[in-house]
Design a protein around this motif. Structure first.
Motif, PDB file in Angstrom:
ATOM      1  N   LYS A 237       0.711  -1.058   0.241  1.00 14.12           N
ATOM      2  CA  LYS A 237      -0.140  -0.078  -0.081  1.00 14.12           C
ATOM      3  C   LYS A 237       1.017   1.291   0.074  1.00 14.12           C
ATOM      4  N   HIS A 238       0.486   2.292  -0.751  1.00 12.00           N
ATOM      5  CA  HIS A 238       1.429   3.411  -0.764  1.00 12.00           C
ATOM      6  C   HIS A 238       1.198   4.202   0.558  1.00 12.00           C
ATOM      7  N   GLU A 269       2.003   2.685  -8.896  1.00 11.05           N
ATOM      8  CA  GLU A 269       1.096   2.469  -9.524  1.00 11.05           C
ATOM      9  C   GLU A 269      -0.349   3.101  -9.035  1.00 11.05           C
ATOM     10  N   ARG A 270      -0.868   4.168  -9.884  1.00  9.50           N
ATOM     11  CA  ARG A 270      -2.414   4.972  -9.220  1.00  9.50           C
ATOM     12  C   ARG A 270      -3.327   4.566 -10.284  1.00  9.50           C
ATOM     13  N   ASP A 274      -7.778   7.064  -5.635  1.00  6.85           N
ATOM     14  CA  ASP A 274      -7.356   6.070  -4.805  1.00  6.85           C
ATOM     15  C   ASP A 274      -7.706   4.632  -4.803  1.00  6.85           C
ATOM     16  N   ASP A 277      -3.476   2.790  -5.163  1.00  3.72           N
ATOM     17  CA  ASP A 277      -2.400   3.682  -4.987  1.00  3.72           C
ATOM     18  C   ASP A 277      -1.566   2.692  -4.112  1.00  3.72           C
ATOM     19  N   SER A 278      -0.411   1.990  -5.062  1.00  2.05           N
ATOM     20  CA  SER A 278       0.105   1.118  -4.630  1.00  2.05           C
ATOM     21  C   SER A 278       1.750   0.837  -5.186  1.00  2.05           C
ATOM     22  N   ARG A 357       4.121  11.815  -9.016  1.00  2.05           N
ATOM     23  CA  ARG A 357       2.685  11.895  -8.574  1.00  2.05           C
ATOM     24  C   ARG A 357       1.977  13.428  -8.857  1.00  2.05           C
ATOM     25  N   SER A 360       0.657  12.652 -12.278  1.00  2.00           N
ATOM     26  CA  SER A 360      -0.683  11.756 -12.299  1.00  2.00           C
ATOM     27  C   SER A 360      -1.596  12.519 -11.799  1.00  2.00           C
ATOM     28  N   ASP A 361      -1.554  13.455 -10.729  1.00  2.51           N
ATOM     29  CA  ASP A 361      -2.643  14.138  -9.906  1.00  2.51           C
ATOM     30  C   ASP A 361      -3.679  14.788 -11.036  1.00  2.51           C
ATOM     31  N   GLN A 364      -6.311  12.511 -13.247  1.00  2.00           N
ATOM     32  CA  GLN A 364      -7.027  11.487 -12.519  1.00  2.00           C
ATOM     33  C   GLN A 364      -8.227  11.487 -12.896  1.00  2.00           C
ATOM     34  N   SER A 372       1.475   4.984 -13.788  1.00  2.00           N
ATOM     35  CA  SER A 372       2.711   4.247 -13.218  1.00  2.00           C
ATOM     36  C   SER A 372       3.987   4.654 -13.446  1.00  2.00           C
TER      37      SER A 372
END
Length: 497
Positions: A237-238, A269-270, A274, A277-278, A357, A360-361, A364, A372
């Protein structure tokens, strides 16, 4: 007097007739299988790509040669016109036009799928119609293995021509490093071979030079002894703490690991809100008995899922295809970066990860989005093993440890979102590159040669500009000698020297 609209319409019709010439000529004058639109084999082959953006491209026909002679016939017909074409091994490269084509014939290598092994020497003849999982299955039980990639559905042709990064690269170099001989069809239709002793210049550029020089119809490969292996995935888990520990672990593994049989890939990976989110880690050891503590820095972080086990390499490859996302447009970009020191590692690795991150935000809300980033060790041992097996275009000196960073976006509704995600991919790998340059200015990263890894490069990245200038110039000279009319450079996709 013809109207402008009538002239344009006539031109389109005539162009369509001209573009159909290759399909018609090949069907009329040879026994080569030609699949037309709406036929089952055409539809199947057109849809057999990792990215829906490649599936959206419409070849005029699909050609299924069964021999080098039939590939030669196709090339000779193509030289009589100017239509675009593409050559497809597995269709895993998501760049549009690299192994897909709009308005020209697609040459599928599917039926060139031989695997013949000399069980005494481990030398194998392999066709470009094979994929990594199918080769592994063919070799399963022989005690020999092919230095392939990490996802079973990957085609042999694209993998080797781009270099090919393997779990076994620290032992044996790139996938291309183990090619003894290429059987090829040149731009004039000539069938020949490229090896260390015959056409050695062509032999070198085919190791990392892509599709610019010839169509490879078979590979003579050195395989290596292998029994059962240890491999699988760890899932975490992230959390901020997990991220710091895993980034430190992959940095430290790259510098300090001395067992060339061990390999890791550390991937974040996202997916939206959420839902995912790992961190997903790929662990590999070339043997059933893993030395104590070799992966301890990773396992100590505390995975929530552990699929690692002793198994055959064939089973590992067959079980890896979960990573291929169906019904998604896919974009892949890359950066090769110097490995930061232990003292600066937390800052620099964290900066790379946080930039990803933040990118990737911003996506979404794109339908179907999965983002990833993978941190893949590129220790000196890989460069050393590659150089021991002969020259290639990648030509990395074993003077520094590096990381290969792979960035992926997969998403739905590619017709609406492709251009937006194209720009986002540029910002993502561009941000990594800018941070590397800034850290080099601050002397926190060494100024070492960092070529782009072709197998992961985005279509807008300057592959040739990141090679050593003398190697790029060598490739241009070889292309001029073997393809003076620009047959491959002008009429197929790919990065052009």
């Amino acid at each position: 007097m013809f109207s402008t609209r009538a002239i344009v319409a006539s031109a389109i019709i005539l162009a369509g007739l001209a573009w159909a010439d290759s399909c018609d000529d090949i069907e009329d004058t040879s026994s080569i299988e030609v699949a037309r639109p709406l036929s089952a084999s055409y539809i199947t082959e057109r849809n057999d790509y990792w990215s829906t953006s490649c599936r959206a491209m419409k070849p005029t026909c699909v050609l299924f040669p069964k021999s080098a002679a039939e590939v030669s016939t196709i090339v000779q017909v193509l030289t009589s016109n100017s239509e675009p074409f593409a050559v497809k091994s597995g269709g895993h490269n998501p760049n549009n036009g690299w192994s897909s084509v709009e308005g020209g014939p697609l040459i599928s290598m599917e039926k060139l799928d031989q695997v013949t092994l000399d069980e005494e020497t481990g030398i194998a003849r392999v066709g470009p119609g094979q994929r990594l999982d199918s080769i592994a299955a063919e070799l399963d039980g022989t005690g020999w293995t092919f230095v392939g990639g990490r996802i079973g559905n990957t085609g042999v042709g694209g993998l080797i021509l781009g270099g090919g990064l393997s779990y076994m690269s620290a032992q044996y170099g790139w996938s291309a490093s183990s090619v003894i001989e290429y059987e090829v069809v040149l731009a004039n239709g000539t069938i020949t071979t490229a090896s260390a002793t015959q056409n050695p210049d062509l032999y070198r550029v085919l190791k990392g030079g892509g599709n610019n020089f010839a169509i490879v119809v078979s590979y003579l490969l050195q395989t290596y002894r292998q029994g059962n292996i240890f491999g699988g995935n760890l899932v975490f888990k992230h959390t901020d703490n997990n991220a710091r520990e895993l980034l430190k672990a992959v940095r430290d593994f790259t510098e300090y690991n001395t067992d060339d049989k061990a390999a890791v890939i550390v991937t974040a990976e996202r997916a939206p809100v959420d839902l995912i989110d790992s961190w997903i880690l790929f662990l590999f050891y070339d043997g059933p008995d893993v030395p104590e503590g070799i992966f301890k820095n990773f396992t100590d972080v505390g995975p929530i899922l552990d699929t690692t086990k002793v198994q055959s390499y064939a089973k590992l490859m067959a079980g890896s295809n979960w990573a291929v996302l169906p019904a998604s447009a896919v974009q892949i970009g890359t950066e090769t970066v110097p490995l930061p020191s232990a003292a600066d590692g937390e800052e620099i690795m964290g900066a790379f990860h946080e930039h990803w991150r933040s990118m990737s935000d911003t996506v979404q809300l794109v339908p179907g989005i999965v983002s990833s980033i993978a941190f893949q060790p590129f220790p000196k041992a890989i460069a050393e093993a590659a150089l021991e097996r002969g020259e290639d275009l990648i030509n990395v000196d074993p003077d520094a440890d590096r990381l290969i960073i792979e960035m992926n976006y997969a998403f739905s509704l590619q017709e609406l979102n492709y251009q937006k995600m194209d720009q986002k991919m540029q910002e993502t790998y561009g941000g990594i590159r800018n941070r590397v340059l800034a850290y080099q200015e601050q002397r926190k990263l060494p100024d070492v040669y960092c070529p782009l890894f072709m197998n992961y490069a985005f279509h807008r990245q300057d592959y040739w500009g990141r090679l050593k200038p003398e190697d790029a110039e060598f490739a241009r000279d070889v292309a001029e000698r073997y393809d003076p009319t620009g047959f491959f450079r002008d009429r197929t996709g790919g990065w052009k020297p």
